[in-house]
Design an enzyme around this catalytic site. Structure first.
Site, mmCIF file in Angstrom:
data_model
loop_
_atom_site.group_PDB
_atom_site.id
_atom_site.type_symbol
_atom_site.label_atom_id
_atom_site.label_comp_id
_atom_site.label_asym_id
_atom_site.label_seq_id
_atom_site.Cartn_x
_atom_site.Cartn_y
_atom_site.Cartn_z
ATOM 1 N N THR A 96 -0.494 -13.718 19.249
ATOM 2 C CA THR A 96 -0.534 -14.119 20.666
ATOM 3 C C THR A 96 -1.387 -13.120 21.455
ATOM 4 O O THR A 96 -1.636 -12.006 21.000
ATOM 5 C CB THR A 96 0.881 -14.159 21.283
ATOM 6 O OG1 THR A 96 1.385 -12.826 21.356
ATOM 7 C CG2 THR A 96 1.821 -15.039 20.505
ATOM 8 N N GLU A 210 -15.380 -13.592 27.662
ATOM 9 C CA GLU A 210 -14.302 -14.492 28.086
ATOM 10 C C GLU A 210 -14.460 -14.825 29.569
ATOM 11 O O GLU A 210 -15.226 -14.158 30.270
ATOM 12 C CB GLU A 210 -12.951 -13.821 27.847
ATOM 13 C CG GLU A 210 -12.630 -13.712 26.376
ATOM 14 C CD GLU A 210 -11.329 -12.987 26.120
ATOM 15 O OE1 GLU A 210 -10.505 -12.917 27.048
ATOM 16 O OE2 GLU A 210 -11.167 -12.490 25.002
ATOM 17 N N LYS A 225 -8.103 -0.026 21.274
ATOM 18 C CA LYS A 225 -8.437 0.132 19.847
ATOM 19 C C LYS A 225 -8.464 1.609 19.451
ATOM 20 O O LYS A 225 -8.066 1.979 18.339
ATOM 21 C CB LYS A 225 -9.787 -0.526 19.564
ATOM 22 C CG LYS A 225 -9.713 -2.051 19.635
ATOM 23 C CD LYS A 225 -11.089 -2.665 19.634
ATOM 24 C CE LYS A 225 -11.019 -4.185 19.672
ATOM 25 N NZ LYS A 225 -12.325 -4.786 20.004
#
Ligand SMILES: NC(=O)c1ccc[n+]([C@@H]2O[C@H](COP(=O)([O-])OP(=O)(O)OC[C@H]3O[C@@H](n4cnc5c(N)ncnc54)[C@H](OP(=O)(O)O)[C@@H]3O)[C@@H](O)[C@H]2O)c1
Length: 334
Positions: A96, A210, A225
């Protein structure tokens, strides 16, 4: 033949990409590993497909593509947490989107899966950026595995490579280009002398950026990250809040032009040692000077020296490669 059952939580780009690849590779997996991977549940936000004998992958993908999941014969108006707890499965794939302020809904899904005696594989960075130690310690207490290769660098096998092949090394530093969208924009600005707005518009039209690209362009995605690399490889105990973050939004064509004249380029670099994400000057012949949406990660180690890994940092099939490596690692360990 051994059967391993999976629950897929989150049926977006990555969930569908995983099922696509599983469908293509299923016969090969059966033949080469004497292994049958079955999907016993696929959970979306408002319900799940459930079939403990194995969901038909082709029809699941087909119904989802048509936006008619609730018409599938295996559809149940079941809550994701109930499916994670109650449906018979060995591994939960948590795929998700994550909220970087809370780590939810992934954090709760991961805890529920581990508490229910199921291994976890995730591509969701947010729970790890905030709760890495807690998740790892719960997995350890339960004697379960927690795989997260897909959270950093897409198809680049950095985490499992270090664990399996490089563990003898003390890692002195890790830094790199960890976000494909910002790297694409900087590449366009550098190579085609575009301004930031035009390069972003092109990236959006191509589906590289996006609708809301702020996580990528403000350096937040890179910072998350970095935290995962720092904690998993360099055994640090940091969270997202420890990283100083600066994105690429202020970079001008003039700055790139000046860099070019001096045989440099500008890249958004995440650096574990300094715990920073910032645009930096990089010599044009440096291994981190990778183009377009590529990612590059450099490790500096005491025995192996410097090692650079370059590859696709995102994408539905590329990320599926990393998810499979964690699934197969769990299967082998059992
Ligand atoms: N895309 C990439 O290339 C890439 C690469 C590496 C890692 N990742 C990470 O992988 C994760 C998934 O990315 P994605 O691109 O597949 O995102 P996505 O296309 O937005 O899909 C996420 C899916 O999860 C569903 N979902 C949300 N909350 C849920 C819940 N509580 N229970 C069940 N399903 C729920 C969403 O349903 P609704 O649509 O109904 O909200 C959606 O179908 C993210 O954390 C992302 O950062 C992505």
């Amino acid at each position: 033949m051994k059967t391993v059952k999976l629950i897929v939580v989150g049926f977006g780009n990555i969930g569908k990409g995983f099922l696509d690849v599983l469908q293509i590779k299923q016969k090969e997996i059966q033949k080469n590993y004497d292994l049958s991977l079955k999907v016993s549940a696929v959970c979306e936000y408002n319900g799940c497909l459930v079939n403990e004998k194995g969901i038909d992958l082709s029809s699941a993908l087909d119904y989802s593509r048509k936006g008619k999941m609730e018409k599938h014969s295996d559809w149940k108006r079941m809550k994701t947490l109930d499916a994670i707890k109650e449906v018979d499965a060995d591994i939960v794939l948590e795929l998700t989107p994550g909220d970087i302020k809370t780590g939810e809904p992934g954090f709760t899904h991961i805890k529920k899966a581990l508490e229910s005696g199921k291994h976890v594989v995730t591509s969701n960075k947010a729970p790890l950026a905030l709760h890495f130690q807690e998740i790892n310690s719960l997995a350890g207490k339960k004697g379960l595995k927690f795989g997260y290769e897909a959270t950093v660098g897409g198809a680049i096998p950095i985490i499992n490579l270090y664990r399996d092949q490089l563990e003898i090394n003390k890692v002195n530093s890790i830094y790199g280009v960890l976000n494909g969208t910002s790297n694409y924009i900087l590449t366009k600005m550098y190579c085609e002398n575009l301004d930031y707005g035009t390069a972003l518009k092109e990236a959006t039209e191509l589906g590289i950026a996006e609708k809301d690209p702020s996580y990528d362009l403000k350096g937040i995605d890179t910072a998350v990250k970095l935290v995962i690399l720092a904690n998993s490889i360099m055994k640090k105990k940091i969270t997202y809040k420890d990283i100083k973050v600066e994105g690429i939004e202020e970079i001008t064509p003039e700055a790139l032009e000046l860099a070019k004249k001096n045989n440099y380029t500008i890249k958004l670099i995440g650096d574990v040692n300094s715990q920073t994400v910032s645009p930096r000057l990089i010599p044009v012949n440096h291994p981190l000077n990778v183009s377009n949406t590529l990612n590059a990660i450099m490790l500096d180690m005491d025995v192996a020296g410097k090692l650079t890994l370059v590859g696709h940092g995102a994408g539905r099939t590329e990320t599926a490669s990393a998810i499979f490596s964690d699934v197969m690692d769990i299967v082998r360990s059992e």
